[in-house]
Enzyme design. Sequence first.
Site, PDB file in Angstrom:
ATOM      1  N   CYS A  46       0.881  -1.225   0.056  1.00  0.00           N
ATOM      2  CA  CYS A  46       0.029  -0.038  -0.051  1.00  0.00           C
ATOM      3  C   CYS A  46       0.838   1.225  -0.122  1.00  0.00           C
ATOM      4  CB  CYS A  46      -1.000   0.085   1.200  1.00  0.00           C
ATOM      5  SG  CYS A  46      -1.971  -1.379   1.451  1.00  0.00           S
TER       6      CYS A  46
ATOM      7  N   GLU B 228       3.715  -6.765   4.459  1.00  0.00           N
ATOM      8  CA  GLU B 228       3.107  -8.038   5.007  1.00  0.00           C
ATOM      9  C   GLU B 228       3.740  -8.621   5.932  1.00  0.00           C
ATOM     10  OE1 GLU B 228       0.727  -9.424   3.408  1.00  0.00           O
ATOM     11  OE2 GLU B 228       0.419  -8.219   1.649  1.00  0.00           O
TER      12      GLU B 228
END
Length: 610
Positions: free
Chosen positions: A2, A79
């Site tokens: 993101c 992540e």
Amino acid sequence: MCGIAGWIEKDSNMAMRTTALNAMSQTLERRGPDENGLYINGDTALIHRRLAVIDIENGKQPMAAGVDGVTYVIVYNGEIYNAPDLREELRADGFHFRGHSDTEVVLKTYIKYGDKCPEKLNGIFAFAVFRSDDRSVFLCRDKIGVKPLFYSEYNGGLVFGSEIKALLKSGVVKPQIDEQGLNEIFFLGPARTPSYGVFKGVFELNPGECAVYKNNRLTRKTYFSIEAKEHTDNEKQTIEKTRYLLTDAIQRQLVSDVPLCMFLSGGLDSSIIVKTASMYQKEHKLGKVHTYSVEYRDNQKYFEKSLFQPTRDYEYIKMMVKNADTKHNEVILDNELLADALYDSVEARDLPGYVDVDSSLLLFCREIKKDYTVALSGECADELFGGYPWYHNRDILFEDCFPWSRSQDIRRFILKDGVLKNGEEYVRQRYLDTINSAPKLKSDSNTDRRMREMFYLNFYWFMQCLLERKDRCSMYSGLEVRVPFCDYRLAEYAYNMPWELKAYNGREKGIVRKAFEDVLPKEITWRKKSPYPKTHNPVYFNKCAERVNIILKKKNTLTELLDKKAVKSIIENPDSIKEPWYGQLMKAPQILAYIIELDYWFKKYKVEIV
């Protein structure tokens, strides 16, 4: 992955700045094309752009949670590969989860552990958490530095973001550079000094750093660093642990709720990842691994064998596709488009960068994104396990300089007399600062001491340049690329491995080869290292030369710094550049491409020298 950003300013009402905040958000749209979010609480604003990968429904951001009357709000990019373990640990402590996103795991890990939170995380990440009780903002970057987090602190405020362009859109950060910034661009580029963002007043959290902005003051802290320790494992144990750590890292990174693929070059590193993933997916009946490779149009006609690139990748890729039983795709890049994409790669990095090494990756990722959202890639094995020629050539190894940029002669050559007189001294000091910070043991041999210094040089400089390239050029198309070799456990283990074990059988990355020799074809296991391919097609050089000739006719900030005759001599006699001026393959075409990127950067970003 993101994009995140934020703005805090004392006694301000951020609700009155939605135009600027939306402009900041818009700059990160490529990183997060799926959703956008904005959280405002008085003088604090948090921005999020989402690339939805895990828990599409419940992973929306900014994400909030309340505990004991305190509201915590997170914006997060990354992540977490040990998220399932942490989730169970937190559940045992009474935390409840509404979904399975790793964002929620990070937020609740912070609620429980505070600024000790990042020590618990295994992954690639950058995030910010606002807490309502003391109105502080906690910023954090992963241990290896895979994900970026820039910031600029000014009187009464702080602005931060995943990319520099977000800071510039706030209006409080100006596109200005001073002499230090010019030295970075002309004498160190495409690398840059750790933590330094080139633009005046722009900085970046280092790998393994976090910070707290509270009471109008930013306090940075190192939560992770690589330490010198005795290596107590014997040869057999070292081989087994290397294999375990890398296998575990690869398998943890196969989790995704959207399509996932692999980069495959036919080299050792990507082949290990592809083969390990293929075996895992077959065991769990998840279907074939999908792989991608890159080549340049007509490159077979013009390929030039060199010390750094002894063979083409094609035959080895075919071998691994058959061995791992993958569904393979080859992307052929057009050389004219490669030159055109130099401009996009500047916008991706916000700085002049790795020229066609960047633009080729950007075009490659653009093609992959048509079918996939997540990919795994083999970066960083060379830095951690001694893969580059400069680890093995003792003349270069003990040369007292950056091994990938051993001379500043060509950089000095293209500048007018008197420009940046202290450039060489600037580079020298950055080199000394790095090797002097490398932790060592009294018991280290001369070779092992130097190898620790080389590890630090590669880890904090060359590797960071490659990771920046990978993040910006992939995220420019909204493609998340994971790098299993960047597991911090591997980095810690490799740093303390004696050289005779790391270079097992006297080979680059010898211990990694030995650890996986029984699962890879022999030809792949013991193949001589070859770098990311470059184009040898004269079309690319000619396109760059044409554009530089046009630039040299201009009168602007850049041409006032350049020695035009020197640059023209490179165009007329490219073979005069005998050694790479950066990395392993960058010679005359890449010097010209760097000038093209500089010209575009000065114009596009309206850069002012102060």
